[in-house]
Write a protein that holds these residues in place. Structure first.
Motif, mmCIF file in Angstrom:
data_model
loop_
_atom_site.group_PDB
_atom_site.id
_atom_site.type_symbol
_atom_site.label_atom_id
_atom_site.label_comp_id
_atom_site.label_asym_id
_atom_site.label_seq_id
_atom_site.Cartn_x
_atom_site.Cartn_y
_atom_site.Cartn_z
ATOM 1 N N GLY A 162 43.540 38.298 33.712
ATOM 2 C CA GLY A 162 43.268 39.198 34.832
ATOM 3 C C GLY A 162 42.078 38.797 35.676
ATOM 4 O O GLY A 162 41.843 39.376 36.728
ATOM 5 N N SER A 214 45.627 38.861 39.358
ATOM 6 C CA SER A 214 45.499 40.317 39.239
ATOM 7 C C SER A 214 46.401 40.958 40.288
ATOM 8 O O SER A 214 47.009 40.243 41.088
ATOM 9 N N SER A 233 48.184 42.095 32.165
ATOM 10 C CA SER A 233 46.842 41.518 32.055
ATOM 11 C C SER A 233 45.878 42.474 31.379
ATOM 12 O O SER A 233 46.134 43.668 31.275
ATOM 13 N N HIS A 237 41.371 42.242 30.819
ATOM 14 C CA HIS A 237 40.155 42.021 31.608
ATOM 15 C C HIS A 237 39.401 43.283 32.026
ATOM 16 O O HIS A 237 38.196 43.337 31.868
ATOM 17 N N PHE A 263 52.474 46.332 37.413
ATOM 18 C CA PHE A 263 51.209 45.875 36.859
ATOM 19 C C PHE A 263 50.876 46.705 35.625
ATOM 20 O O PHE A 263 50.784 47.931 35.706
ATOM 21 N N ASN A 294 48.438 46.958 31.882
ATOM 22 C CA ASN A 294 47.242 46.547 31.154
ATOM 23 C C ASN A 294 47.173 47.372 29.871
ATOM 24 O O ASN A 294 47.260 48.600 29.931
#
Length: 181
Positions: free
Chosen positions: A105, A109, A124, A126, A140, A142
């Motif tokens: 990330g 991103s 990702s 990060h 997206f 995470n």
């Protein structure tokens, strides 16, 4: 295949041990690390149970089941002590219907994605904040952080099985978010 997805261990033996216990309980086939495995980084406080050498020993026991991408706190020395690849900036998982681009990330991103087609997933770490967002046809995701959660989130990980991502609390193992494709 069931994937166990974790990010941002940052050298916490305490959290790594808990994470590997959850991995065994989940009966996942593979571990996917989204970077920042051993070092805590200069911007973070030391995580609980900071002991990178203990993390190395624990991860070496599961090395044939692990895959990782490089985080901004990972380096070539980490590759010398870990038995699985850790230096790729990203990897691609083909689910048959979509591609999942897994990265840390810090390079790629939502504001700077890899070349993705509508429906593809950018996975990702990060930021240490769990995320599930669809924007302009892109997804997206995470998992949050195993050791240093931010913005009021809990220590967490994800699983992926049969097109379903589940976000889970590391300490309880309970699901708190779901995304299906």
């Amino acid at each position: 295949m069931k994937w166990f997805i974790a990010s941002d261990i940052h050298g916490s033996a305490y959290c790594c041990k808990m994470m590997l216990e959850r991995y065994r309980e989940e009966r996942a086939d593979r571990l996917l690390f989204l970077g920042d495995i051993l070092y805590h980084g200069p911007r973070n406080e030391l995580p609980q149970g900071y002991a990178p050498k203990e993390v190395i020993a624990m991860l070496c026991e599961n090395g044939t089941e692990a895959l990782s991408v490089r985080g901004n706190c990972d380096c070539e020395v980490d590759q010398m002590v870990l038995p699985f690849p850790v230096l790729a900036d990203y990897t691609v998982l083909d689910t048959g219907s979509r591609l999942i681009f897994a990265t840390h990330g810090h390079l790629f991103s939502p504001s700077n994605p890899l070349p993705m087609k509508k429906g593809d997933i950018l996975l990702s770490g990060h930021t240490h904040v769990p995320r599930c967002e669809e924007t302009n046809g892109l997804v997206f995701l995470n998992p949050g952080s195993v050791s240093i959660p931010k913005e009021g989130s809990v220590r967490s990980y994800m699983t992926l099985e049969n097109g379903v991502f589940l976000w889970k609390d590391l300490e309880s193992g309970k699901t708190y978010k779901e995304y299906s494709f």
